[in-house]
Write a protein that holds these residues in place. Structure first.
Motif, PDB file in Angstrom:
ATOM      1  N   ARG A 137       0.821  -1.203   0.000  1.00 33.36           N
ATOM      2  CA  ARG A 137       0.000   0.000   0.000  1.00 33.36           C
ATOM      3  C   ARG A 137       0.862   1.263   0.000  1.00 33.36           C
ATOM      4  O   ARG A 137       0.340   2.369   0.017  1.00 33.36           O
ATOM      5  N   GLU A 138       2.181   1.095  -0.021  1.00 34.76           N
ATOM      6  CA  GLU A 138       3.065   2.258  -0.059  1.00 34.76           C
ATOM      7  C   GLU A 138       2.902   2.979  -1.390  1.00 34.76           C
ATOM      8  O   GLU A 138       2.961   2.356  -2.450  1.00 34.76           O
ATOM      9  N   LEU A 186      11.007   4.364  -0.154  1.00 39.17           N
ATOM     10  CA  LEU A 186      11.387   5.764   0.000  1.00 39.17           C
ATOM     11  C   LEU A 186      11.620   6.047   1.476  1.00 39.17           C
ATOM     12  O   LEU A 186      10.766   5.763   2.315  1.00 39.17           O
ATOM     13  N   ALA A 187      12.776   6.592   1.799  1.00 34.29           N
ATOM     14  CA  ALA A 187      13.109   6.979   3.168  1.00 34.29           C
ATOM     15  C   ALA A 187      13.229   8.500   3.207  1.00 34.29           C
ATOM     16  O   ALA A 187      13.610   9.123   2.208  1.00 34.29           O
ATOM     17  N   THR A 241      10.219  18.752   6.638  1.00 37.12           N
ATOM     18  CA  THR A 241      10.400  17.400   7.169  1.00 37.12           C
ATOM     19  C   THR A 241       9.050  16.699   7.300  1.00 37.12           C
ATOM     20  O   THR A 241       8.913  15.525   6.961  1.00 37.12           O
ATOM     21  N   GLY A 242       8.043  17.427   7.759  1.00 36.05           N
ATOM     22  CA  GLY A 242       6.695  16.860   7.872  1.00 36.05           C
ATOM     23  C   GLY A 242       6.134  16.452   6.525  1.00 36.05           C
ATOM     24  O   GLY A 242       5.504  15.404   6.396  1.00 36.05           O
ATOM     25  N   ALA A 243       6.375  17.275   5.499  1.00 33.21           N
ATOM     26  CA  ALA A 243       5.915  16.934   4.147  1.00 33.21           C
ATOM     27  C   ALA A 243       6.640  15.692   3.634  1.00 33.21           C
ATOM     28  O   ALA A 243       6.017  14.799   3.040  1.00 33.21           O
ATOM     29  N   GLY A 244       7.949  15.607   3.874  1.00 41.43           N
ATOM     30  CA  GLY A 244       8.716  14.424   3.459  1.00 41.43           C
ATOM     31  C   GLY A 244       8.239  13.175   4.173  1.00 41.43           C
ATOM     32  O   GLY A 244       8.081  12.117   3.564  1.00 41.43           O
ATOM     33  N   ALA A 274       2.782   7.807   2.993  1.00 41.46           N
ATOM     34  CA  ALA A 274       1.576   7.792   2.162  1.00 41.46           C
ATOM     35  C   ALA A 274       1.209   6.365   1.772  1.00 41.46           C
ATOM     36  O   ALA A 274       2.042   5.591   1.322  1.00 41.46           O
ATOM     37  N   ARG A 275      -0.043   6.020   1.978  1.00 37.62           N
ATOM     38  CA  ARG A 275      -0.538   4.684   1.683  1.00 37.62           C
ATOM     39  C   ARG A 275      -1.727   4.777   0.731  1.00 37.62           C
ATOM     40  O   ARG A 275      -2.524   5.703   0.795  1.00 37.62           O
ATOM     41  N   ILE A 276      -1.859   3.778  -0.113  1.00 37.31           N
ATOM     42  CA  ILE A 276      -2.976   3.681  -1.038  1.00 37.31           C
ATOM     43  C   ILE A 276      -4.161   3.102  -0.277  1.00 37.31           C
ATOM     44  O   ILE A 276      -4.041   2.064   0.382  1.00 37.31           O
TER      45      ILE A 276
END
Length: 184
Positions: free
Chosen positions: A117-118, A123-124, A170-173, A179-181
């Protein structure tokens, strides 16, 4: 000091019908269903007639588990409406078990259930070195924001030039990494 994070045990991968990362939570749920499986009743040495009656000659689901160098094959046969249970056998044991219907339900999932679901695989946060966000909705403060990580700080080049608010970037990154589908 060693912790669980010290050891890289790898990740689940889907091999069919589509290759790619698998959802570890969906796999964990499936394995918990196997681990928590308990027989309500067991029939030793079932006859060929028993196996046919229990739907094990044409199972509804076949689960193959590979553990180390051993393979276990589990057949889920017919459902018994009166007992709300299913007939299950592990090949090679010469036993048939009657188990709760929740086991079949845990296995009977669409194949998309096991897809990762990523939104962005592997991505780190440390991998993100630049962001460009275009705003096209009414009421947006700007049409574009451009940020880059330089000399251990986030720097903006649009809509202004200067240091960016580190916690916001940092919060946006982190949001991108997390983020999950919701569904396929």
């Amino acid at each position: 000091e060693e912790t669980l994070d010290t050891f890289d045990v790898g990740a689940w991968r889907r091999t069919a019908p589509v290759t790619g990362s698998a959802d570890p939570d969906a796999i964990d749920s499936l394995l918990l269903a196997c681990e928590g499986l308990s027989a309500r009743r067991t029939l030793e040495h079932p006859s060929a007639e028993d196996r046919t009656q229990f739907g094990l000659d044409a199972p509804r689901i076949v689960l193959t588990l590979e553990v180390a160098d051993e393979t276990q094959v589990v057949h889920v046969g017919a459902h018994d409406d009166g007992l709300d249970a299913d007939y299950v056998e592990v090949l090679g044991t010469d036993r048939v078990h009657l188990v709760g219907a929740d086991f079949f339900e845990a296995l009977d999932q669409p194949t998309t259930q096991f897809r990762s679901r990523e939104l962005f695989e592997d991505l780190a946060p440390r991998d993100v070195t630049a962001l460009r966000i275009r705003y096209a909705h009414p009421g947006a403060d700007a049409t574009e924001a451009q940020l880059a990580f330089r000399e251990r700080r986030w720097v903006a080049s649009a809509p202004f030039e200067g240091w960016a608010r580190q916690s916001a970037v940092t919060g946006a990154g982190d949001a991108l990494v997390d983020a999950r589908i919701a569904r396929y």
